[in-house]
Design a protein around this motif. Structure first.
Motif, mmCIF file in Angstrom:
data_model
loop_
_atom_site.group_PDB
_atom_site.id
_atom_site.type_symbol
_atom_site.label_atom_id
_atom_site.label_comp_id
_atom_site.label_asym_id
_atom_site.label_seq_id
_atom_site.Cartn_x
_atom_site.Cartn_y
_atom_site.Cartn_z
ATOM 1 N N GLU A 46 63.547 -98.252 -29.417
ATOM 2 C CA GLU A 46 64.786 -97.782 -30.046
ATOM 3 C C GLU A 46 64.737 -97.950 -31.559
ATOM 4 N N ALA A 47 64.092 -99.012 -32.027
ATOM 5 C CA ALA A 47 63.982 -99.247 -33.465
ATOM 6 C C ALA A 47 63.102 -98.181 -34.119
ATOM 7 N N GLU A 50 65.091 -95.050 -34.346
ATOM 8 C CA GLU A 50 66.083 -95.157 -35.425
ATOM 9 C C GLU A 50 65.456 -94.848 -36.779
ATOM 10 N N VAL A 51 64.235 -95.321 -37.008
ATOM 11 C CA VAL A 51 63.563 -95.035 -38.280
ATOM 12 C C VAL A 51 63.311 -93.540 -38.428
ATOM 13 N N TYR A 52 62.875 -92.898 -37.341
ATOM 14 C CA TYR A 52 62.678 -91.443 -37.406
ATOM 15 C C TYR A 52 64.004 -90.726 -37.690
ATOM 16 N N TRP A 53 65.087 -91.204 -37.106
ATOM 17 C CA TRP A 53 66.391 -90.596 -37.377
ATOM 18 C C TRP A 53 66.779 -90.787 -38.844
ATOM 19 N N GLN A 54 66.498 -91.981 -39.363
ATOM 20 C CA GLN A 54 66.804 -92.240 -40.770
ATOM 21 C C GLN A 54 66.010 -91.314 -41.687
ATOM 22 N N SER A 57 67.656 -88.030 -41.660
ATOM 23 C CA SER A 57 68.977 -88.043 -42.291
ATOM 24 C C SER A 57 68.952 -88.367 -43.780
#
Length: 76
Positions: A46-47, A50-54, A57
């Motif tokens: 999940e971490a 999250e980095v890929y999402w950041q 974004s």
């Protein structure tokens, strides 16, 4: 790629995943390593997501082009 495609609005990033990923494959294939690394010794799925999402974004005024992901307990 970033120099070529960045002006067209495409965000190119290189992500280095430098560590074991805490998932089913590693837990079944190398349980002793998982135990040895202990808490915070592996990268959480999940971490990583999250980095890929950041990256996705990020504001265009401050794009990251390379990110290294390592577990908290990295034995430098």
């Amino acid at each position: 790629m970033a120099r070529e495609y960045g002006p067209a609005g495409l965000h190119v990033a290189h992500v280095v995943i430098d560590g074991g990923i805490d998932g089913e494959r590693l837990r079944k294939g190398a349980p002793q390593m998982v135990q040895q690394r202990g808490e915070d010794g592996l990268l959480g799925i999940e971490a990583i997501a999250e980095v890929y999402w950041q990256i996705h974004s990020q504001p265009r005024s401050a794009w990251a082009h390379e990110i290294d992901l390592r577990p908290f307990k990295e034995p430098f």
